[in-house]
Design a protein around this motif. Structure first.
Motif, short mmCIF file in Angstrom:
data_model
loop_
_atom_site.label_atom_id
_atom_site.label_comp_id
_atom_site.label_asym_id
_atom_site.label_seq_id
_atom_site.Cartn_x
_atom_site.Cartn_y
_atom_site.Cartn_z
N TYR A 1 0.83 -1.21 0.00
CA TYR A 1 0.00 0.00 0.00
C TYR A 1 0.86 1.26 0.00
CZ TYR A 1 -2.93 3.78 1.60
OH TYR A 1 -3.55 5.01 1.70
N TRP B 1 1.95 1.96 -3.43
CA TRP B 1 0.82 2.47 -4.22
C TRP B 1 0.51 3.92 -3.85
CZ3 TRP B 1 -3.92 4.32 -2.50
CH2 TRP B 1 -4.91 4.51 -3.47
N LYS C 1 0.57 7.26 -6.24
CA LYS C 1 -0.64 8.05 -6.45
C LYS C 1 -0.46 9.50 -6.01
CE LYS C 1 -3.43 5.05 -8.27
NZ LYS C 1 -3.95 5.26 -9.65
#
Length: 583
Positions: free
Chosen positions: A361, A364, A368
């Motif tokens: 995560y 990610w 992002k």
């Protein structure tokens, strides 16, 4: 005696009619300085990810410019011949060259922390004064990278306009080619990545047709940097010929280097023709007001002065209101992008255990957030250029499009200072904790059911109470596991929320500071432009008043003076035209 390009430029600079225009004399002075420099600058331009840097690397047979998919050239790289390899960079706020290791120069160029890179390598193609300039990718005519590229384009003796073979030229690329030829008339189109497109020949012919339909005289060649690199590694002449680079090298040797003087004369001719045309238009307009039957020139000049005063108030209000709106919109855009990321985070952690997915995560989230910040930055650049163009349109036609380098700072430094997301305490309960929780639940169950069965004459510990204790222990253990999961999910969401809040705060502060700096630059630029227009109008009003009160002899004398200046400019234009034709 044949006049050189420098002679014709010097003659142009001596003309009083041109000398009254500071912008035009500045342009000619810059051109003279470039032509006096023995270096022959070939500037490589093109859109993002079109293969410019890989083309330069393949041409020189060295990895000097960044070519990875996730990075791009953020600053111009000026590459010249040197007996010993060397590299240096100029950082923001500095003027001196800072030496760096040659194997780190690509990383420096893509990092966004340099203004310009200078590289020296021993290559035969660079002998004779040839200098290759790799530029950041352009995006229309209004992006920050485009501003840096246009600055290099203004100093070019020749231009390599790069586009890939995957598609035909877009309208935006044709617009940029048309704009580039007005700055430097010596342009070669280069179609790259032919190894990736089976239809590259059809695209090449289509591009040639599009260029011809646009009225541009730009020759085109097709190359494959991958095949060129393979040919250099294996010394395979057949693969090198297939790569298309011999045609490009031939252009550099036989057209750019061998005809450097002709290219310089063409550049000088184009510049002088453009300058004399602008000055001649002003003189003819003034000459038309010398007719005694058109004394209305004074009233026209006064109306123009009043219009300029109204325009000054209008553009200043537009700048203040536009910047206030822009700051609000930029902040809202960033918050909206991060809110979308938070919604995805909540949905992900509602279904997953952060202790198991935290590392994936974090990767990610970093991707992002970086994408959101950079997209916010690109949108800010686009909106800023749009606002600057709107303000420029408040001035007359001749002044439109003159937008300064806005100098918007890339937020990469803010992202670096932020660092990675801090990992909260997400450790699941240990074995001992689980055992104690299970025993606590099983004890209460066994005791409760043991007391009930003892009323029926059974011992306190029996198969019913033991079974009930096992069921209650498992239920308590599951409830505790679910509660711990909810706690870890809540802790993870809170940590992400705090990280994003800090990011929005830091990036927002950076954006507001950058926009205030842009506001000051635009205010100074357009104030100077308005002052120049005011000076010109004041001079026009003064001359109109003098003419209105002057006698016929004075008017005739001024008419003769203007006619002589126009004739001198016509003769200068003829010499500039002959200059481009001189072999």
């Amino acid at each position: 005696m044949t006049m050189t390009a420098l002679d014709v430029i010097d003659e142009a600079l001596r003309q009083p009619a041109i000398g009254r225009r500071r912008d035009l004399t500045s342009r000619l002075s810059r051109l003279r300085g470039r032509l006096a420099d023995p270096a022959i600058r070939v500037v490589v331009v093109g859109g993002l990810k079109q293969g410019k840097s890989q083309l330069v690397n393949a041409l020189l047979g060295a990895t000097l410019c960044p070519v990875h998919d996730d990075v791009a050239s953020a600053a111009p790289a000026v590459i010249r011949h040197a007996e010993q390899p060397w590299a240096a960079v100029v950082r923001p706020g500095q003027q001196r060259l800072e030496p760096v290791e040659l194997d780190r120069i690509a990383e420096e160029i893509s990092g966004g922390q340099v203004v310009r890179a200078e590289i020296g390598v021993p290559r035969a193609v660079l002998t004779g004064g040839l200098v290759i300039v790799d530029t950041p990718g352009v995006d229309g005519l209004r992006s920050e990278h485009t501003s840096r590229t246009l600055a290099e384009l203004a100093e070019a003796d020749a231009v390599l306009a790069v586009t890939d073979a995957l598609t035909e030229l877009s309208p935006a690329e044709l617009q940029f080619l048309r704009f580039a030829t007005t700055i430097c008339p010596n342009v070669l189109g280069v179609l790259t990545k032919t190894d990736l497109s089976p239809r590259w020949r059809a695209h090449l012919e289509r591009n040639r047709m599009l260029v011809a339909e646009a009225g541009l005289a730009i020759p085109m060649v097709a190359v494959s940097s991958v095949l060129r690199e393979r040919a250099l590694a294996t010394s395979d002449q057949d693969v090198n010929a297939e790569s298309g680079f011999p045609a490009l090298v031939s252009y550099l040797e036989n057209t750019v280097k061998a005809q450097a003087g002709l290219l310089a004369r063409r550049s000088a001719s184009e510049a002088i023709l453009a300058v004399t045309e602008q000055v001649s238009l002003g003189l003819r307009a003034e000459l038309s007001t010398q007719d005694p039957s058109s004394i209305g020139g004074l009233e026209d000049a006064q109306r123009a002065a009043e219009l300029l005063r109204r325009q000054s108030a209008r553009w200043q209000n537009m700048l203040m209101d536009g910047m206030a709106d822009l700051m609000s919109d930029v902040d809202h855009d960033l918050r909206e992008r991060t809110r979308i990321i938070l919604r995805h985070t909540d949905q992900a952690f509602d279904k997953a255990d952060p202790a198991k997915t935290w590392d994936a995560y974090c990767d990610w989230l970093a991707d992002k957030l970086t994408d959101a910040v950079l997209r916010n930055y690109d949108w800010t650049v686009e909106r800023t250029h749009w606002l600057a163009q709107r303000i420029a349109e408040q001035f007359d036609e001749e002044s439109r499009g003159t937008i300064p380098d806005l100098g918007l700072r890339d937020p990469a430094t803010v992202l670096e200072r932020m660092g990675a997301l801090l990992t909260p305490d997400l450790a699941p309960p240990g074995i001992a904790n689980k055992v104690i929780t299970g025993l606590r639940g099983s004890y209460s169950g066994m005791l409760m059911f043991g007391l009930l069965t003892s009323l029926m004459g059974m011992p306190l510990v029996n198969f019913v109470s033991v079974g009930a204790g096992a069921v209650m222990g498992a239920k308590t253990l599951k409830e505790e596991r679910d509660a711990q999961l909810k706690r870890r999910q809540a802790v993870a969401k809170t940590a992400v929320q705090r990280h994003i809040d800090e990011l929005v705060f830091q990036v927002g502060k950076h954006s507001r500071d950058a926009l205030r700096q842009v506001q000051r630059r635009l205010r100074e630029h357009f104030t100077e432009q308005a002052e120049q227009l005011q000076d010109n109008l004041s001079d026009t009003i003064r001359r109109a008043r003098e003419l209105a009160s002057a006698d016929l002899a004075a008017r005739n004398q001024r008419n003769q003076s203007i006619a002589e200046e126009i004739n001198t400019l016509v003769a200068l234009r003829q010499r500039a035209q002959a200059l481009a034709l001189t072999s």
